[in-house]
Motif scaffolding. Sequence first.
Motif, PDB file in Angstrom:
ATOM      1  N   ILE A   1      -8.250   6.766   6.976  1.00 25.78           N
ATOM      2  CA  ILE A   1      -7.952   5.419   7.448  1.00 25.78           C
ATOM      3  C   ILE A   1      -7.408   4.570   6.302  1.00 25.78           C
ATOM      4  CG2 ILE A   1      -8.942   3.259   8.309  1.00 25.78           C
ATOM      5  CD1 ILE A   1     -10.805   4.854  10.053  1.00 25.78           C
ATOM      6  N   CYS A   2      -8.023   4.678   5.119  1.00 35.65           N
ATOM      7  CA  CYS A   2      -7.566   3.888   3.970  1.00 35.65           C
ATOM      8  C   CYS A   2      -6.135   4.253   3.578  1.00 35.65           C
ATOM      9  CB  CYS A   2      -8.510   4.090   2.793  1.00 35.65           C
ATOM     10  SG  CYS A   2     -10.095   3.255   2.984  1.00 35.65           S
ATOM     11  N   LYS A   3      -5.819   5.526   3.637  1.00 31.98           N
ATOM     12  CA  LYS A   3      -4.454   5.954   3.325  1.00 31.98           C
ATOM     13  C   LYS A   3      -3.488   5.380   4.347  1.00 31.98           C
ATOM     14  CE  LYS A   3      -1.551  10.035   2.671  1.00 31.98           C
ATOM     15  NZ  LYS A   3      -1.486  11.516   2.699  1.00 31.98           N
ATOM     16  N   TRP A   4      -3.899   5.410   5.604  1.00 32.01           N
ATOM     17  CA  TRP A   4      -3.071   4.888   6.692  1.00 32.01           C
ATOM     18  C   TRP A   4      -2.854   3.379   6.520  1.00 32.01           C
ATOM     19  CZ3 TRP A   4      -4.490   6.215  12.468  1.00 32.01           C
ATOM     20  CH2 TRP A   4      -3.333   6.145  13.258  1.00 32.01           C
ATOM     21  N   ILE A   5      -3.914   2.667   6.170  1.00 33.60           N
ATOM     22  CA  ILE A   5      -3.820   1.220   5.959  1.00 33.60           C
ATOM     23  C   ILE A   5      -2.848   0.901   4.828  1.00 33.60           C
ATOM     24  CG2 ILE A   5      -5.083  -0.832   5.184  1.00 33.60           C
ATOM     25  CD1 ILE A   5      -7.585   0.392   6.516  1.00 33.60           C
ATOM     26  N   ASN A   6      -2.972   1.637   3.728  1.00 26.93           N
ATOM     27  CA  ASN A   6      -2.110   1.380   2.566  1.00 26.93           C
ATOM     28  C   ASN A   6      -0.644   1.616   2.901  1.00 26.93           C
ATOM     29  OD1 ASN A   6      -4.264   0.664   0.904  1.00 26.93           O
ATOM     30  ND2 ASN A   6      -4.587   2.774   0.212  1.00 26.93           N
ATOM     31  N   GLU A   7      -0.358   2.687   3.650  1.00 32.50           N
ATOM     32  CA  GLU A   7       1.015   2.961   4.033  1.00 32.50           C
ATOM     33  C   GLU A   7       1.559   1.863   4.942  1.00 32.50           C
ATOM     34  OE1 GLU A   7       1.138   6.830   5.743  1.00 32.50           O
ATOM     35  OE2 GLU A   7       1.025   7.870   3.816  1.00 32.50           O
ATOM     36  N   TYR A   8       0.705   1.384   5.832  1.00 27.35           N
ATOM     37  CA  TYR A   8       1.096   0.303   6.742  1.00 27.35           C
ATOM     38  C   TYR A   8       1.402  -0.972   5.958  1.00 27.35           C
ATOM     39  CZ  TYR A   8       0.621  -3.140  10.536  1.00 27.35           C
ATOM     40  OH  TYR A   8       0.822  -4.179  11.401  1.00 27.35           O
ATOM     41  N   ASN A   9       0.469  -1.354   5.091  1.00 28.06           N
ATOM     42  CA  ASN A   9       0.626  -2.615   4.356  1.00 28.06           C
ATOM     43  C   ASN A   9       1.760  -2.576   3.341  1.00 28.06           C
ATOM     44  OD1 ASN A   9      -1.447  -3.923   5.701  1.00 28.06           O
ATOM     45  ND2 ASN A   9      -3.007  -3.277   4.233  1.00 28.06           N
ATOM     46  N   ASN A  10       2.151  -1.381   2.917  1.00 28.22           N
ATOM     47  CA  ASN A  10       3.232  -1.255   1.941  1.00 28.22           C
ATOM     48  C   ASN A  10       4.606  -1.089   2.583  1.00 28.22           C
ATOM     49  OD1 ASN A  10       1.714  -1.515  -0.453  1.00 28.22           O
ATOM     50  ND2 ASN A  10       1.019   0.611  -0.291  1.00 28.22           N
ATOM     51  N   CYS A  11       4.651  -1.029   3.909  1.00 22.42           N
ATOM     52  CA  CYS A  11       5.924  -0.960   4.621  1.00 22.42           C
ATOM     53  C   CYS A  11       6.615  -2.319   4.487  1.00 22.42           C
ATOM     54  CB  CYS A  11       5.678  -0.624   6.089  1.00 22.42           C
ATOM     55  SG  CYS A  11       7.161  -0.745   7.134  1.00 22.42           S
ATOM     56  N   SER A  12       7.875  -2.334   4.102  1.00 23.63           N
ATOM     57  CA  SER A  12       8.581  -3.595   3.854  1.00 23.63           C
ATOM     58  C   SER A  12       8.636  -4.472   5.103  1.00 23.63           C
ATOM     59  CB  SER A  12       9.993  -3.314   3.350  1.00 23.63           C
ATOM     60  OG  SER A  12      10.721  -2.538   4.292  1.00 23.63           O
ATOM     61  N   PHE A  13       8.843  -3.868   6.262  1.00 21.13           N
ATOM     62  CA  PHE A  13       8.897  -4.648   7.503  1.00 21.13           C
ATOM     63  C   PHE A  13       7.549  -5.307   7.785  1.00 21.13           C
ATOM     64  CE2 PHE A  13       8.099  -4.858  12.098  1.00 21.13           C
ATOM     65  CZ  PHE A  13       9.138  -5.695  12.494  1.00 21.13           C
ATOM     66  N   VAL A  14       6.467  -4.567   7.560  1.00 22.97           N
ATOM     67  CA  VAL A  14       5.128  -5.106   7.791  1.00 22.97           C
ATOM     68  C   VAL A  14       4.845  -6.259   6.833  1.00 22.97           C
ATOM     69  CG1 VAL A  14       2.653  -4.590   7.672  1.00 22.97           C
ATOM     70  CG2 VAL A  14       4.227  -2.953   8.733  1.00 22.97           C
ATOM     71  N   LYS A  15       5.191  -6.078   5.568  1.00 21.18           N
ATOM     72  CA  LYS A  15       4.959  -7.120   4.564  1.00 21.18           C
ATOM     73  C   LYS A  15       5.623  -8.431   4.959  1.00 21.18           C
ATOM     74  CE  LYS A  15       4.301  -4.351   0.366  1.00 21.18           C
ATOM     75  NZ  LYS A  15       4.869  -4.020  -0.958  1.00 21.18           N
ATOM     76  N   GLU A  16       6.807  -8.327   5.525  1.00 21.39           N
ATOM     77  CA  GLU A  16       7.556  -9.522   5.915  1.00 21.39           C
ATOM     78  C   GLU A  16       6.921 -10.240   7.100  1.00 21.39           C
ATOM     79  OE1 GLU A  16      11.450  -8.154   6.737  1.00 21.39           O
ATOM     80  OE2 GLU A  16      11.940  -7.673   4.649  1.00 21.39           O
ATOM     81  N   ASN A  17       6.127  -9.520   7.887  1.00 19.44           N
ATOM     82  CA  ASN A  17       5.641 -10.089   9.142  1.00 19.44           C
ATOM     83  C   ASN A  17       4.133 -10.295   9.220  1.00 19.44           C
ATOM     84  OD1 ASN A  17       8.080 -10.219  11.118  1.00 19.44           O
ATOM     85  ND2 ASN A  17       8.295  -8.251  10.098  1.00 19.44           N
ATOM     86  N   LEU A  18       3.406  -9.904   8.181  1.00 21.29           N
ATOM     87  CA  LEU A  18       1.987 -10.211   8.165  1.00 21.29           C
ATOM     88  C   LEU A  18       1.791 -11.693   7.873  1.00 21.29           C
ATOM     89  CD1 LEU A  18       0.330  -7.208   6.274  1.00 21.29           C
ATOM     90  CD2 LEU A  18       0.153  -7.756   8.703  1.00 21.29           C
ATOM     91  N   PRO A  19       0.788 -12.330   8.483  1.00 22.31           N
ATOM     92  CA  PRO A  19       0.555 -13.762   8.242  1.00 22.31           C
ATOM     93  C   PRO A  19       0.053 -14.006   6.826  1.00 22.31           C
ATOM     94  CG  PRO A  19      -1.204 -12.841   9.580  1.00 22.31           C
ATOM     95  CD  PRO A  19      -0.161 -11.777   9.466  1.00 22.31           C
ATOM     96  N   PRO A  20       0.292 -15.200   6.272  1.00 20.69           N
ATOM     97  CA  PRO A  20      -0.197 -15.531   4.933  1.00 20.69           C
ATOM     98  C   PRO A  20      -1.709 -15.363   4.843  1.00 20.69           C
ATOM     99  CG  PRO A  20       1.352 -17.183   5.708  1.00 20.69           C
ATOM    100  CD  PRO A  20       1.061 -16.296   6.869  1.00 20.69           C
ATOM    101  N   LYS A  21      -2.149 -14.760   3.755  1.00 21.51           N
ATOM    102  CA  LYS A  21      -3.558 -14.396   3.601  1.00 21.51           C
ATOM    103  C   LYS A  21      -4.489 -15.601   3.699  1.00 21.51           C
ATOM    104  CE  LYS A  21      -6.717 -12.154   0.346  1.00 21.51           C
ATOM    105  NZ  LYS A  21      -6.821 -11.435  -0.943  1.00 21.51           N
TER     106      LYS A  21
END
Length: 211
Positions: free
Chosen positions: A165-185
Amino acid sequence: MAEVKLFGVWGSPFSRRIEMALKLKGVEYEFIEEDLNNKSPLLLKYNPVHRKNPVLVHNGKPIAESLVILEYIDETWEGPAILPKDSYERAQARFWAKFLDEKCMPAIWKACWSIGEEREKAKEEAMEILGFLDNEIKGKKFFGRQHWTKLLGLEIVTEDKFPNICKWINEYNNCSFVKENLPPKEKLIVHLKASILFGSLTMNINHIRVR
């Protein structure tokens, strides 16, 4: 041009997944922010059964429930595929998405809202459920929701217990498209803490009423 509206809540992962799907497909849309404590007449009109967000309205026709909306988006607009093309893999994706929504997230939120011994029990239950998911996703890509729960400091998902799961999360969060669309922390932390406080107060009120 087709008229597309999305009724949702800014900090909701259910709403956010629909926004990301629309952006992935290149679909222009209007986002209509809902107040969950004072739901709009339009939301109640478009989703009279569950009376909750998100609701996608396409050319005046409403589609409710985020997983159903995702499939609709995938089938309606051209662009990168959201679900696998293979029928078996697509069925498996549906199954585990539903498992995440109906099993994992309620267990994690319960652990967020609970206190004391009840919280420890809730965390144990959440970890047992997440164990099923960790075994399933080995070697697969992308996983989304822990961006929300980890911001609250609830360290249920750790590399020693759930490496896949942690590997999956890291790959998700490091995707450029995802980074652009995640809400501000920081903004999301404030939103989530307010939601949890409201949820805790609601549960306490209900408890008093029952007694």
